[in-house]
Design a protein around this motif. Structure first.
Motif, PDB file in Angstrom:
ATOM      1  N   GLY A 258      12.385   4.020   4.178  1.00  0.00           N
ATOM      2  CA  GLY A 258      13.452   2.708   3.980  1.00  0.00           C
ATOM      3  C   GLY A 258      13.473   1.823   2.936  1.00  0.00           C
ATOM      4  O   GLY A 258      14.322   0.950   2.588  1.00  0.00           O
ATOM      5  N   GLU A 259      11.810   1.362   3.351  1.00  0.00           N
ATOM      6  CA  GLU A 259      11.268   0.727   1.661  1.00  0.00           C
ATOM      7  C   GLU A 259      10.806   0.877   0.364  1.00  0.00           C
ATOM      8  O   GLU A 259      10.839   0.770  -0.525  1.00  0.00           O
ATOM      9  CB  GLU A 259      10.291   0.198   2.821  1.00  0.00           C
ATOM     10  N   ALA A 260       9.258   1.684   1.401  1.00  0.00           N
ATOM     11  CA  ALA A 260       8.458   2.460  -0.482  1.00  0.00           C
ATOM     12  C   ALA A 260       8.857   3.154  -1.072  1.00  0.00           C
ATOM     13  O   ALA A 260       9.560   2.856  -2.632  1.00  0.00           O
ATOM     14  CB  ALA A 260       7.378   2.507   0.454  1.00  0.00           C
ATOM     15  N   VAL A 261      10.002   4.522  -0.687  1.00  0.00           N
ATOM     16  CA  VAL A 261      10.466   4.724  -1.150  1.00  0.00           C
ATOM     17  C   VAL A 261      11.919   4.841  -2.308  1.00  0.00           C
ATOM     18  O   VAL A 261      12.165   4.627  -3.187  1.00  0.00           O
ATOM     19  CB  VAL A 261      11.103   6.594  -0.158  1.00  0.00           C
ATOM     20  N   SER A 262      12.678   3.249  -1.581  1.00  0.00           N
ATOM     21  CA  SER A 262      13.898   2.919  -2.270  1.00  0.00           C
ATOM     22  C   SER A 262      13.283   2.034  -2.873  1.00  0.00           C
ATOM     23  O   SER A 262      13.657   1.855  -4.402  1.00  0.00           O
ATOM     24  CB  SER A 262      14.613   2.124  -1.160  1.00  0.00           C
ATOM     25  N   VAL A 263      12.337   1.415  -3.102  1.00  0.00           N
ATOM     26  CA  VAL A 263      11.287   0.421  -4.167  1.00  0.00           C
ATOM     27  C   VAL A 263      11.082   0.859  -5.408  1.00  0.00           C
ATOM     28  O   VAL A 263      11.679   1.490  -6.425  1.00  0.00           O
ATOM     29  CB  VAL A 263      10.628  -0.122  -3.797  1.00  0.00           C
TER      30      VAL A 263
ATOM     31  N   LYS B 160       0.951  -1.689   0.125  1.00  0.00           N
ATOM     32  CA  LYS B 160      -0.407  -0.185  -0.340  1.00  0.00           C
ATOM     33  C   LYS B 160       1.200   1.148   0.251  1.00  0.00           C
ATOM     34  O   LYS B 160       0.472   2.257  -0.939  1.00  0.00           O
ATOM     35  CB  LYS B 160      -0.987  -0.083   1.382  1.00  0.00           C
ATOM     36  N   LEU B 161       2.267   1.528   0.741  1.00  0.00           N
ATOM     37  CA  LEU B 161       3.313   1.990   0.571  1.00  0.00           C
ATOM     38  C   LEU B 161       3.333   2.659  -0.143  1.00  0.00           C
ATOM     39  O   LEU B 161       4.140   3.858  -1.386  1.00  0.00           O
ATOM     40  CB  LEU B 161       4.082   2.352   2.094  1.00  0.00           C
ATOM     41  N   VAL B 162       3.658   1.309  -1.370  1.00  0.00           N
ATOM     42  CA  VAL B 162       4.666   1.474  -2.444  1.00  0.00           C
ATOM     43  C   VAL B 162       3.512   2.816  -3.355  1.00  0.00           C
ATOM     44  O   VAL B 162       4.001   3.523  -4.486  1.00  0.00           O
ATOM     45  CB  VAL B 162       4.818   0.124  -2.404  1.00  0.00           C
ATOM     46  N   PHE B 163       2.303   2.114  -3.769  1.00  0.00           N
ATOM     47  CA  PHE B 163       1.893   2.762  -4.539  1.00  0.00           C
ATOM     48  C   PHE B 163       0.683   3.987  -4.104  1.00  0.00           C
ATOM     49  O   PHE B 163       1.246   4.766  -4.921  1.00  0.00           O
ATOM     50  CB  PHE B 163       0.435   1.713  -4.494  1.00  0.00           C
ATOM     51  N   GLU B 164       1.455   4.190  -2.459  1.00  0.00           N
ATOM     52  CA  GLU B 164       0.765   5.603  -2.622  1.00  0.00           C
ATOM     53  C   GLU B 164       2.463   6.319  -3.415  1.00  0.00           C
ATOM     54  O   GLU B 164       2.182   7.674  -3.206  1.00  0.00           O
ATOM     55  CB  GLU B 164       0.988   5.938  -0.763  1.00  0.00           C
ATOM     56  N   THR B 165       3.418   6.274  -2.727  1.00  0.00           N
ATOM     57  CA  THR B 165       4.505   6.160  -3.106  1.00  0.00           C
ATOM     58  C   THR B 165       4.861   7.033  -4.420  1.00  0.00           C
ATOM     59  O   THR B 165       4.878   7.976  -5.463  1.00  0.00           O
ATOM     60  CB  THR B 165       5.645   6.071  -2.848  1.00  0.00           C
ATOM     61  N   MET B 166       4.341   5.401  -5.369  1.00  0.00           N
ATOM     62  CA  MET B 166       3.952   6.141  -6.411  1.00  0.00           C
ATOM     63  C   MET B 166       3.072   7.156  -7.260  1.00  0.00           C
ATOM     64  O   MET B 166       3.268   8.238  -8.300  1.00  0.00           O
ATOM     65  CB  MET B 166       3.720   4.648  -7.461  1.00  0.00           C
TER      66      MET B 166
END
Length: 335
Positions: free
Chosen positions: A318-323, A16-22
């Motif tokens: 540390g994870e979502a932004v890096s991905v 969910k954080l990855v999609f939010e960051t995208m």
């Protein structure tokens, strides 16, 4: 060129954080394939106002995707990562399966983005573990400017470092204990709530835990010969989100406290905090896009020894932004 991206683990907290960051960074896709371990799911994921239907991971043809993000367990990554790579799909694996595999490119986008070129050979790339990334982002500018002889760090990791299991266990066990019931920490070696774990993972022959050896190994891979000696201890604290580290460094040259602070303050990914304020994970780190640095102090009179506190939102930063940053690097590499 926008990519066709498959995401296995779209419904996890990190997914969910990855999609939010995208969404926040305006990362476009030409197609999106949310993948589920189950067949026959009638669900969809929304990105930039578009709906993308969920598909079964075991039925998906990875040759249809340019890249795949694995936000799942090591077992699932072991089962599917290589198969996806064999279909020509570039895999970003966040499961931890390849954390210690030096044949797989390890990327901290701010430090070694050039490693993305090696994805053509391996077809798999991994972000650094959150604690390794946090420490590397603080140590790299110091190593470049002054040289590092030795780093001694104690990392206090939040339970979200263990994924949803960690956060749910802390919440569940806290409620039980406050209601006079026995703790329930299935999946952990000891009580999680109101407690501190003196190690994360099993202890290996060298006396360090498996997790500590992983962090140290990743730091040496990213920083290279400039890393110097590293002595690291990782403990788990009953905090939901936000990793904190107490760091001592011995430099190769003498510098003033002003020079030390200036070098850190000029890094775009670091934010120096006013020591007059209490800096905590809950009030300051969560949702913050930078690594916070505070309590900088010189040890002794040589000008070579300094200590400081650093802190980071381990899941979001540390994870979502890096991905997402690695996705952007892939987009350039594959175009």
């Amino acid at each position: 060129m926008s990519l066709k991206i498959a995401v296995y683990g779209y419904d996890t907290d990190l997914g969910k954080l990855v999609f939010e960051t995208m969404e926040e960074q305006g990362v476009e896709v030409s197609d999106l394939f949310p993948l589920s371990p189950l067949s026959g799911e009638y669900d969809a994921v929304t990105l930039h106002g578009e709906n993308y239907m969920v598909r079964a991971a075991d039925e998906f043809d990875f040759s249809d995707a340019d890249a795949a993000i694995f936000l799942t367990t090591p077992d699932e990554s072991s089962r599917l990562c290589r198969a996806a790579a064999a279909k020509g799909c570039a895999v970003i694996d966040v499961s931890g399966l390849y954390s210690d595999d030096e044949k797989i490119p390890l990327i901290i986008p701010e430090i070694n983005p050039y490693e993305i070129k090696n994805v053509a050979q391996s077809r798999i790339v991994i972000p650094a573990a959150s604690s390794a990334g946090m420490l590397a982002l603080c140590l790299q500018p110091l190593a470049d400017a002054f040289g590092l002889d030795r780093t001694i760090a104690t990392v206090m990791e939040s339970v979200s470092g263990q994924g949803r299991l960690g956060t749910e266990t802390l919440a569940h066990e806290t409620v039980r204990l406050l209601n006079g019931l026995d703790g329930d920490h299935e999946g952990f070696d000891a009580q999680v709530a109101f407690n501190l774990h003196t190690r994360i993972g099993s202890v290996e022959d060298n006396g360090y835990s498996e997790h500590e050896n992983t962090i140290t190994g990743q730091l040496r891979r990213v920083l290279g010969s400039s890393a110097g000696g590293i002595d690291l201890t990782a403990v788990q604290v009953p905090v939901f989100y936000g990793h904190t580290a107490s760091v001592h460094v011995d430099l190769k040259q003498s510098v003033s406290p002003e020079e030390f602070k200036k070098e850190l303050s000029e890094c775009s990914w670091l934010k120096l905090c006013d020591d007059k304020n209490m800096i905590t994970p809950v009030t300051d780190a969560v949702m913050e896009r930078n690594v916070l640095v505070s309590r900088i102090r010189r040890d002794g009179r040589s000008g070579k020894s300094f200590s400081f506190i650093c802190m980071m939102d381990n899941t979001r930063r540390g994870e979502a932004v890096s991905v997402v940053e690695i996705v952007k690097l892939l987009e350039k590499e594959l175009s």
